[in-house]
Design an enzyme around this catalytic site. Structure first.
Site, PDB file in Angstrom:
ATOM      1  N   SER A  39      -1.060 -12.416   0.184  1.00 32.68           N
ATOM      2  CA  SER A  39      -1.751 -11.146   0.310  1.00 32.68           C
ATOM      3  C   SER A  39      -1.369 -10.218  -0.850  1.00 32.68           C
ATOM      4  O   SER A  39      -1.388 -10.634  -2.003  1.00 32.68           O
ATOM      5  CB  SER A  39      -1.435 -10.531   1.675  1.00 32.68           C
ATOM      6  OG  SER A  39      -2.307  -9.479   1.983  1.00 32.68           O
ATOM      7  N   ASP A 162      -6.918 -13.421   4.721  1.00 33.06           N
ATOM      8  CA  ASP A 162      -5.541 -13.167   4.284  1.00 33.06           C
ATOM      9  C   ASP A 162      -4.624 -14.368   4.522  1.00 33.06           C
ATOM     10  O   ASP A 162      -4.588 -14.944   5.613  1.00 33.06           O
ATOM     11  CB  ASP A 162      -5.025 -11.956   5.069  1.00 33.06           C
ATOM     12  CG  ASP A 162      -3.735 -11.402   4.528  1.00 33.06           C
ATOM     13  OD1 ASP A 162      -2.707 -12.105   4.625  1.00 33.06           O
ATOM     14  OD2 ASP A 162      -3.744 -10.270   4.004  1.00 33.06           O
TER      15      ASP A 162
END
Length: 284
Positions: A39, A162
């Site tokens: 991320s 993510d």
């Protein structure tokens, strides 16, 4: 010859902490054979590998004030609460407001990977950062696409969310790539307790096409502590060296407070200085 790895966890604005640690790595010329980011951690790793000290900090203290960075205006216009195209194109491209030195990443001998989560299966996919192209940072966007808060990013016909959903602290990936020891930068204190996700109805509706993702969101408060325990078990075995915020965090993933983000960055610097000798011993 030992192969040393670096793992940088995600966490939105909490990643201001890893920005501080990574800048100290640059100051002291600490390098790694392999690095993987999750991320926002994947973006922090990119600036670190490019040797751009201070660049990450600007994304937590300066660019956050731009209308395209975060907010419901961005969400209405693009489907992204975090303006991933603004952050990783308008700012990051070679013609952007804060360009990433992409040629420096390509010239850096460190193996670079980013992790994202298949929206179909919920399984992680590890992308090679060295396969990215100038001004095309879809791998970073995919790794940062928070379910419900962002639309999935489609790569090779597959939508991705993510990377923290499937492999939030990819130490096992680092070992599978030949690393014998790994430095991990976490975004949460050792005392962190993961609570059930909020806004269940919202993310269930927003991600209704991807039941695997909804299931993962429903169970993150169960699965994430297992990842943390695994890291700390490896630390006890001497295989992993951990940086984790030494003070409780007074901010969340979506905190757009430049002053608080700067404090967290400074905490990363402070924790690095406190652990420098121990890190040297681990790396030797």
């Amino acid at each position: 010859m030992e192969k040393t790895g670096l793992v940088v966890e995600g966490g939105g604005m909490k990643c201001a902490y890893s920005a501080g640690v990574l800048d100290k790595f640059l100051d002291d010329r600490i390098t790694f054979d392999y690095a993987i980011g999750v991320s926002a951690g994947s973006a922090n790793v990119a600036s670190y590998l490019a040797g751009q000290r201070g660049r990450n900090l600007r994304f937590y203290t300066e660019h956050i004030h731009e209308p395209g960075y975060f907010g419901f205006r961005s969400f209405r216009r693009t489907g992204d609460l975090f303006g991933l195209d603004y952050i990783y194109s308008d700012c990051t491209n070679s013609y952007g407001t804060d360009p990433l030195d992409f040629p420096a990443i390509m010239a850096n001998p460190t193996e670079y990977e980013l992790v994202a989560t298949s929206a179909y299966t919920g399984l992680p996919r590890y992308f090679s950062g060295k396969q990215m192209k100038q001004d095309d940072y879809e791998y970073v966007k995919a790794s940062c696409a928070l379910p419900a808060a962002c639309r999935p990013r489609v790569i090779d016909g597959i939508p991705y969310y993510d990377g923290g959903m499937s492999d939030p602290i990819p130490v096992d990936r680092a070992f599978s790539q030949g690393c014998s020891r790994v430095v991990v930068i976490l975004s949460k204190p050792r005392s962190f307790v993961k609570k059930p996700e909020k806004m269940k109805l919202f993310y269930t509706v927003a991600c209704r096409k991807y039941p695997a993702i909804v299931h993962m969101l429903n169970n993150r408060h169960i699965t994430y502590p297992k990842h943390m325990k695994h890291v700390y078990d490896l630390e006890k075995e001497g295989k992993v060296f951990v940086f984790a915020p030494s003070k409780p965090l007074e901010m969340g993933t979506f905190a757009m407070d430049a002053e608080e983000n700067r404090k967290l960055y400074d905490l990363g610097v402070e924790d690095y200085n406190a652990q420098r000798e121990a890190l040297d011993a681990f790396l030797k």
